[in-house]
Design a protein around this motif. Structure first.
Motif, PDB file in Angstrom:
ATOM      1  N   ARG A 107       0.815  -1.219   0.000  1.00  0.00           N
ATOM      2  CA  ARG A 107       0.000   0.000   0.000  1.00  0.00           C
ATOM      3  C   ARG A 107       0.840   1.257   0.000  1.00  0.00           C
ATOM      4  NH1 ARG A 107      -5.568  -0.847   1.408  1.00  0.00           N
ATOM      5  NH2 ARG A 107      -5.772   1.391   1.501  1.00  0.00           N
ATOM      6  N   HIS A 108       1.984   1.216   0.710  1.00  0.00           N
ATOM      7  CA  HIS A 108       2.727   2.462   0.921  1.00  0.00           C
ATOM      8  C   HIS A 108       4.126   2.446   0.317  1.00  0.00           C
ATOM      9  CE1 HIS A 108      -0.467   3.723   3.562  1.00  0.00           C
ATOM     10  NE2 HIS A 108      -0.362   2.573   4.204  1.00  0.00           N
ATOM     11  N   GLY A 109       4.563   1.301  -0.212  1.00  0.00           N
ATOM     12  CA  GLY A 109       5.903   1.231  -0.775  1.00  0.00           C
ATOM     13  C   GLY A 109       6.950   1.553   0.269  1.00  0.00           C
ATOM     14  N   THR A 110       7.985   2.297  -0.136  1.00  0.00           N
ATOM     15  CA  THR A 110       9.058   2.602   0.808  1.00  0.00           C
ATOM     16  C   THR A 110       8.606   3.588   1.873  1.00  0.00           C
ATOM     17  OG1 THR A 110       9.793   4.257  -0.763  1.00  0.00           O
ATOM     18  CG2 THR A 110      10.938   2.133  -0.810  1.00  0.00           C
ATOM     19  N   HIS A 111       7.499   4.284   1.598  1.00  0.00           N
ATOM     20  CA  HIS A 111       6.961   5.211   2.599  1.00  0.00           C
ATOM     21  C   HIS A 111       6.626   4.482   3.898  1.00  0.00           C
ATOM     22  CE1 HIS A 111       5.128   8.836   4.047  1.00  0.00           C
ATOM     23  NE2 HIS A 111       3.985   8.208   4.295  1.00  0.00           N
ATOM     24  N   PHE A 112       6.428   3.154   3.805  1.00  0.00           N
ATOM     25  CA  PHE A 112       6.133   2.328   4.971  1.00  0.00           C
ATOM     26  C   PHE A 112       7.193   2.499   6.046  1.00  0.00           C
ATOM     27  CE2 PHE A 112       7.457  -1.848   6.786  1.00  0.00           C
ATOM     28  CZ  PHE A 112       6.476  -1.946   7.747  1.00  0.00           C
ATOM     29  N   PHE A 113       8.455   2.716   5.633  1.00  0.00           N
ATOM     30  CA  PHE A 113       9.539   2.777   6.630  1.00  0.00           C
ATOM     31  C   PHE A 113       9.452   4.027   7.490  1.00  0.00           C
ATOM     32  CE2 PHE A 113      11.092  -0.081   3.345  1.00  0.00           C
ATOM     33  CZ  PHE A 113      11.335  -1.194   4.131  1.00  0.00           C
ATOM     34  N   SER A 114       8.660   5.015   7.059  1.00  0.00           N
ATOM     35  CA  SER A 114       8.446   6.197   7.903  1.00  0.00           C
ATOM     36  C   SER A 114       7.686   5.792   9.178  1.00  0.00           C
ATOM     37  CB  SER A 114       7.649   7.252   7.149  1.00  0.00           C
ATOM     38  OG  SER A 114       6.300   6.838   7.034  1.00  0.00           O
ATOM     39  N   TYR A 115       7.093   4.590   9.173  1.00  0.00           N
ATOM     40  CA  TYR A 115       6.389   4.102  10.357  1.00  0.00           C
ATOM     41  C   TYR A 115       7.324   4.024  11.549  1.00  0.00           C
ATOM     42  CZ  TYR A 115       3.655   1.039  13.346  1.00  0.00           C
ATOM     43  OH  TYR A 115       2.976   0.510  14.403  1.00  0.00           O
ATOM     44  N   PHE A 116       8.609   3.763  11.277  1.00  0.00           N
ATOM     45  CA  PHE A 116       9.570   3.567  12.369  1.00  0.00           C
ATOM     46  C   PHE A 116      10.104   4.874  12.931  1.00  0.00           C
ATOM     47  CE2 PHE A 116       9.824  -0.330   9.802  1.00  0.00           C
ATOM     48  CZ  PHE A 116       9.303  -1.191  10.749  1.00  0.00           C
ATOM     49  N   PHE A 117       9.724   5.992  12.277  1.00  0.00           N
ATOM     50  CA  PHE A 117      10.135   7.286  12.829  1.00  0.00           C
ATOM     51  C   PHE A 117       8.939   8.230  12.798  1.00  0.00           C
ATOM     52  CE2 PHE A 117      12.218  11.466  12.785  1.00  0.00           C
ATOM     53  CZ  PHE A 117      12.926  11.335  13.960  1.00  0.00           C
ATOM     54  N   PRO A 118       8.269   8.405  13.950  1.00  0.00           N
ATOM     55  CA  PRO A 118       7.043   9.208  13.957  1.00  0.00           C
ATOM     56  C   PRO A 118       7.304  10.646  13.508  1.00  0.00           C
ATOM     57  CG  PRO A 118       7.557   8.339  16.152  1.00  0.00           C
ATOM     58  CD  PRO A 118       8.609   7.860  15.249  1.00  0.00           C
ATOM     59  N   GLU A 119       6.373  11.197  12.775  1.00  0.00           N
ATOM     60  CA  GLU A 119       6.500  12.562  12.288  1.00  0.00           C
ATOM     61  C   GLU A 119       6.564  13.534  13.463  1.00  0.00           C
ATOM     62  OE1 GLU A 119       3.926  14.566   9.040  1.00  0.00           O
ATOM     63  OE2 GLU A 119       3.823  12.400   8.694  1.00  0.00           O
ATOM     64  N   GLY A 120       7.423  14.559  13.334  1.00  0.00           N
ATOM     65  CA  GLY A 120       7.475  15.596  14.355  1.00  0.00           C
ATOM     66  C   GLY A 120       8.433  15.296  15.481  1.00  0.00           C
ATOM     67  N   ALA A 121       8.982  14.076  15.528  1.00  0.00           N
ATOM     68  CA  ALA A 121       9.966  13.780  16.573  1.00  0.00           C
ATOM     69  C   ALA A 121      11.288  14.473  16.219  1.00  0.00           C
ATOM     70  CB  ALA A 121      10.167  12.280  16.685  1.00  0.00           C
ATOM     71  N   PRO A 122      12.007  14.935  17.223  1.00  0.00           N
ATOM     72  CA  PRO A 122      13.280  15.606  16.920  1.00  0.00           C
ATOM     73  C   PRO A 122      14.276  14.644  16.262  1.00  0.00           C
ATOM     74  CG  PRO A 122      12.924  15.387  19.287  1.00  0.00           C
ATOM     75  CD  PRO A 122      11.658  14.974  18.631  1.00  0.00           C
ATOM     76  N   THR A 123      14.978  15.159  15.244  1.00  0.00           N
ATOM     77  CA  THR A 123      15.837  14.295  14.432  1.00  0.00           C
ATOM     78  C   THR A 123      16.953  13.647  15.254  1.00  0.00           C
ATOM     79  OG1 THR A 123      15.439  15.982  12.776  1.00  0.00           O
ATOM     80  CG2 THR A 123      16.956  14.210  12.173  1.00  0.00           C
ATOM     81  N   TRP A 124      17.467  14.381  16.238  1.00  0.00           N
ATOM     82  CA  TRP A 124      18.601  13.831  17.003  1.00  0.00           C
ATOM     83  C   TRP A 124      18.202  12.628  17.843  1.00  0.00           C
ATOM     84  CZ3 TRP A 124      18.042  13.937  22.299  1.00  0.00           C
ATOM     85  CH2 TRP A 124      17.084  14.831  22.809  1.00  0.00           C
ATOM     86  N   LEU A 125      16.860  12.412  17.999  1.00  0.00           N
ATOM     87  CA  LEU A 125      16.402  11.232  18.742  1.00  0.00           C
ATOM     88  C   LEU A 125      16.336   9.984  17.862  1.00  0.00           C
ATOM     89  CD1 LEU A 125      13.577  12.446  21.158  1.00  0.00           C
ATOM     90  CD2 LEU A 125      15.726  11.354  21.767  1.00  0.00           C
ATOM     91  N   ALA A 126      16.529  10.178  16.544  1.00  0.00           N
ATOM     92  CA  ALA A 126      16.380   9.058  15.603  1.00  0.00           C
ATOM     93  C   ALA A 126      17.185   7.817  15.999  1.00  0.00           C
ATOM     94  CB  ALA A 126      16.738   9.513  14.195  1.00  0.00           C
ATOM     95  N   PRO A 127      18.436   7.962  16.422  1.00  0.00           N
ATOM     96  CA  PRO A 127      19.212   6.763  16.785  1.00  0.00           C
ATOM     97  C   PRO A 127      18.571   5.948  17.904  1.00  0.00           C
ATOM     98  CG  PRO A 127      20.636   8.673  16.638  1.00  0.00           C
ATOM     99  CD  PRO A 127      19.240   9.181  16.501  1.00  0.00           C
ATOM    100  N   ILE A 128      17.751   6.611  18.735  1.00  0.00           N
ATOM    101  CA  ILE A 128      17.076   5.871  19.802  1.00  0.00           C
ATOM    102  C   ILE A 128      15.718   5.370  19.328  1.00  0.00           C
ATOM    103  CG2 ILE A 128      16.215   5.982  22.164  1.00  0.00           C
ATOM    104  CD1 ILE A 128      18.140   8.400  22.536  1.00  0.00           C
ATOM    105  N   ILE A 129      14.946   6.269  18.695  1.00  0.00           N
ATOM    106  CA  ILE A 129      13.553   5.940  18.351  1.00  0.00           C
ATOM    107  C   ILE A 129      13.499   4.814  17.328  1.00  0.00           C
ATOM    108  CG2 ILE A 129      11.489   6.793  17.187  1.00  0.00           C
ATOM    109  CD1 ILE A 129      11.929   9.444  18.533  1.00  0.00           C
ATOM    110  N   ILE A 130      14.331   4.888  16.292  1.00  0.00           N
ATOM    111  CA  ILE A 130      14.216   3.913  15.200  1.00  0.00           C
ATOM    112  C   ILE A 130      14.482   2.485  15.683  1.00  0.00           C
ATOM    113  CG2 ILE A 130      15.189   3.211  12.971  1.00  0.00           C
ATOM    114  CD1 ILE A 130      15.343   6.202  12.298  1.00  0.00           C
ATOM    115  N   PRO A 131      15.566   2.219  16.429  1.00  0.00           N
ATOM    116  CA  PRO A 131      15.742   0.842  16.938  1.00  0.00           C
ATOM    117  C   PRO A 131      14.596   0.402  17.838  1.00  0.00           C
ATOM    118  CG  PRO A 131      17.767   2.084  17.155  1.00  0.00           C
ATOM    119  CD  PRO A 131      16.722   3.067  16.733  1.00  0.00           C
ATOM    120  N   VAL A 132      14.116   1.323  18.683  1.00  0.00           N
ATOM    121  CA  VAL A 132      13.018   0.956  19.592  1.00  0.00           C
ATOM    122  C   VAL A 132      11.778   0.572  18.792  1.00  0.00           C
ATOM    123  CG1 VAL A 132      11.382   1.904  21.259  1.00  0.00           C
ATOM    124  CG2 VAL A 132      13.834   2.255  21.590  1.00  0.00           C
ATOM    125  N   GLU A 133      11.475   1.384  17.771  1.00  0.00           N
ATOM    126  CA  GLU A 133      10.282   1.100  16.961  1.00  0.00           C
ATOM    127  C   GLU A 133      10.423  -0.217  16.208  1.00  0.00           C
ATOM    128  OE1 GLU A 133       7.323   2.593  16.363  1.00  0.00           O
ATOM    129  OE2 GLU A 133       7.597   4.147  17.882  1.00  0.00           O
TER     130      GLU A 133
END
Lengths: 200, 251
Positions: free
Chosen positions: B138-164
């Motif tokens: 349904r969403h193609g590669t856009h699906f991977f945005s699921y692992f990084f919620p919109e609006g979260a600060p970018t510097w948190l990505a190393p923590i949020i993405i593995p957790v998700e």
């Protein structure tokens, strides 16, 4: 009856399966669910997984392609039937309401018509009686006027006669007393007397 | 069978053994698989009977099939929305399979195939893979945005993405272990208390009176197990619906 027989057969089959499932030659250590190393259990666990996939695929195929569309059609049909019945009932109700409104309007119109007829009749009778009364009054007034005119004429005639008689009498009296009489003078005197007495 | 010497054997009820003679041995077809076939057959007969009657005013059997249909249909519609319509047969199959697996296990001598982690994990994997494939379709590669919620600060990505990612992967584990643990615990408890009844019943004159206590516990447990059978099937189905919702809508 067939259902009872089916259930009885199933109940009888269960112990048979359980007895067939008598314990294996090598004892199982720990949980049989995790005995992947056991010579017989391990093989059966893998087989169980493969058969599960096949059996579940069969279930999904039967449900998705055969059973559920048919059940869905039955439920849809019922919903459609209920909706159609409700619609029919709604239509019948609207029809009844319209008939009721028409009936009410007809009653109202008939009542208004009757009221108008009564009013007209009353007005016509009133006008007729007014006209008759006016005609009678006019006739009476005319008769009164005629009578008054006759009275006036009679009075004038009588007044005229008094003047003549008074003049003749006065002339005769003067002639007897004086021996002669001047007719115009006597007439003038009589007119003066009548005028002063207000009878002229 | 339950009592060997003086030990309580609560686990041998989960042992697999081949059925149907030589066929079962050859292709590792165990009694667990036989009960899966029974569950599928019962589901099929129920739904077929429901469709075959097709009465305007349903009888008892038809009402049972229709209420199962409408229960799962309503669940999928509420959780996933109108796009979920085409996934309804999948959720329905999952629900009926787990439900009949749990309920068949309540019959004496029967085998509870939902008490095997291999079975629940395979079912959970089927759900997980299906959901992921649907999301990717349904969403193609856009699906991977699921692992990084919109609006979260970018510097948190190393923590949020593995957790998700870990939370997404652990869906499979939680889904399978929940059902497995519930069924195993229930059946072990039943077996243990049933063994108490037998052991205490053998204690001479007072035995039968003392044995009445674990028997009473077992009566209550059976009722409780029926509740768990329905509840776990419901939980499995509703979690599948929720995962489908995430796959269709991405948050």
């Amino acid at each position: 009856m067939r259902r009872v027989m089916f259930l009885a057969a199933l109940a009888a089959a269960l112990p048979t399966i359980a007895i067939a499932a008598s314990s294996s030659a090598v004892p199982v250590q720990g949980m049989p669910q995790l005995a992947f190393g056991h010579p017989e259990q391990g093989r059966l666990l893998v087989g169980q997984m493969v058969w599960l996939l096949l059996i579940f695929a069969a279930l999904y195929f039967l449900m998705a392609n055969v059973a559920l569309p048919r059940v869905g059609a039955v439920i849809e049909g019922r919903h459609a039937r209920i909706a159609a019945d409700l619609e029919a009932a709604q239509a019948a109700k609207a029809e009844a309401d319209a008939a009721m409104a028409a009936h009410r309007a007809a009653t109202e119109a008939a009542r208004a018509e009757a009221r108008a007829a009564v009013t007209n009749a009353v007005q016509a009778a009133q006008a007729e009686s007014d006209a008759k009364a006016a005609a009678l009054a006019a006739r009476l007034n005319k008769q009164i006027a005629e009578a008054e005119a006759q009275i006036d004429a009679a009075r004038a005639a009588a007044m005229g006669a008094i003047r003549g008689v008074a003049t003749d009498t006065a002339e005769a009296l003067v002639t007897r007393l004086v021996g002669r009489a001047d007719r115009p003078v006597v007439e003038a005197a009589v007119g003066r007397i009548l005028a002063t007495s207000g009878r002229a | 069978m339950a009592v060997e010497g003086k030990t309580i054997d609560a686990l041998s009820q989960f042992e697999l053994s081949p059925v149907l003679g030589i066929f079962g041995h050859a292709v590792s077809f165990s009694q667990s698989n036989l009960f899966m076939v029974v569950a599928v057959a019962l589901t099929w007969f129920l739904m077929k009977a429901t469709a075959d009657r097709g009465a305007m005013v349903p009888g008892r059997l038809q009402a049972l099939g229709e209420s199962a249909y409408e229960f799962i249909q309503g669940m999928v519609r509420d959780q996933v929305g109108d796009e979920g319509k085409k996934y309804f047969p999948f959720v329905f199959s999952i629900f009926m399979f787990v439900l009949f697996g749990n309920l068949l296990g309540m019959l004496p001598y029967a085998f509870t195939f939902t008490s095997h982690i291999v079975v629940t994990l395979t079912l959970a994997a089927v759900v997980w893979v299906s959901v992921t494939v649907i999301a990717l379709q349904r969403h193609g590669t856009h699906f991977f945005s699921y692992f990084f919620p919109e609006g979260a600060p970018t510097w948190l990505a190393p923590i949020i993405i593995p957790v998700e990612i870990i939370s997404y992967l652990s869906r499979m584990v939680s889904l399978s272990v929940r059902l497995f643990a519930n069924m195993v615990a229930g059946h072990v408890m039943l077996k243990v208390f049933a063994t108490f009844v037998v052991l205490l019943g053998g204690l001479g004159a007072v035995g039968p009176f003392v044995a009445a206590m674990p028997l009473a516990v077992n009566v209550a447990l059976v009722g409780f197990e029926f509740l768990v059978a329905f509840l776990q099937a419901y939980v499995f189905a509703i979690l599948t619906s929720i995962y489908l919702h995430d796959a269709v809508h991405l948050h």
